[in-house]
Design an enzyme around this catalytic site. Structure first.
Site: not given
Length: 219
Positions: A129, A142
């Protein structure tokens, strides 16, 4: 016909990637943890084979890949997120995000590598990401795991390249998936404004990048 395994394949980028490889004529297998109904629909739509598996558990991963057999392409897409200020993140939650996003990737790579090393070929594509590169407020766990995915990919690419195995990473920006449904219209608009094209990406666009890196055109 390539044998392709996609983790987190029942929805979002994973499901779009299942459709992409299946449409190309590959034999596609996908792993999922909870979305059984979505998995069954995807099987009927694409002919792919779904297997329920918690990829953070080594025994479950090994059992799933033993059933699947030799793998030509592995796409490590499975991931979970926790949206909270760090003071609200428990150690248990942090470990769970790390176990799925990083340990799961590690276990799946180990499960396919003996076959790839014997053949001296294969491709692995890990989905990270943009938050793994720049960090995201209130997404410490995350962001940390997605940064780890990038570092893992770089190290494994160097290790396996001499054996003819390619390892690459796709770090998407904001994509219109279920993971981002918590965002308000205002949040999405602000994120879109920060991109050169001033729009949110689609799962299909991410799947296209994954498919390219897994293909001979990216050799």
């Amino acid at each position: 016909m390539r044998r392709v395994v996609i983790t987190g394949g029942s929805r979002g980028i994973g499901a779009a990637t299942v459709r992409k490889f299946a449409a190309a004529g590959d034999q596609v297998y996908f792993l999922y943890e909870k979305s059984t109904e979505l998995a069954r629909r995807l099987e009927q739509e694409t002919g792919a084979v779904g297997t329920q598996c918690d990829i953070s558990q080594e025994d479950a991963v090994n059992q799933a890949f033993q059933q699947i057999g030799p793998v030509d392409v592995l796409v490590n897409n499975a991931g979970i997120v926790d949206y909270n200020p760090i003071n609200w993140v428990s150690a248990e939650t942090f470990r769970r995000v790390m176990d799925v996003n990083v340990t799961g990737m590690f276990l799946c790579c180990k499960a396919v590598l003996s076959g790839m090393l014997q053949q001296q070929k294969g491709t692995i594509v890990n989905v990270s990401s943009m938050w793994g590169r720049v960090g995201s407020s209130c997404e410490v766990a995350y962001s940390a795991t997605k940064g780890a995915v990038i570092a893992f990919t770089k190290a494994l690419a160097k290790e396996l390249g001499p054996s003819g195995i390619r390892v690459n990473c796709v770090p998407p920006g904001t994509i219109a998936t279920e993971m981002n449904r918590r965002l308000t219209a205002e949040d999405l608009a602000a994120l879109a404004e920060e991109t050169p094209l001033e729009r949110i990406g689609t799962p299909e666009e991410a799947a296209q990048a994954i498919a390219f890196l897994a293909g001979d055109e990216a050799s």
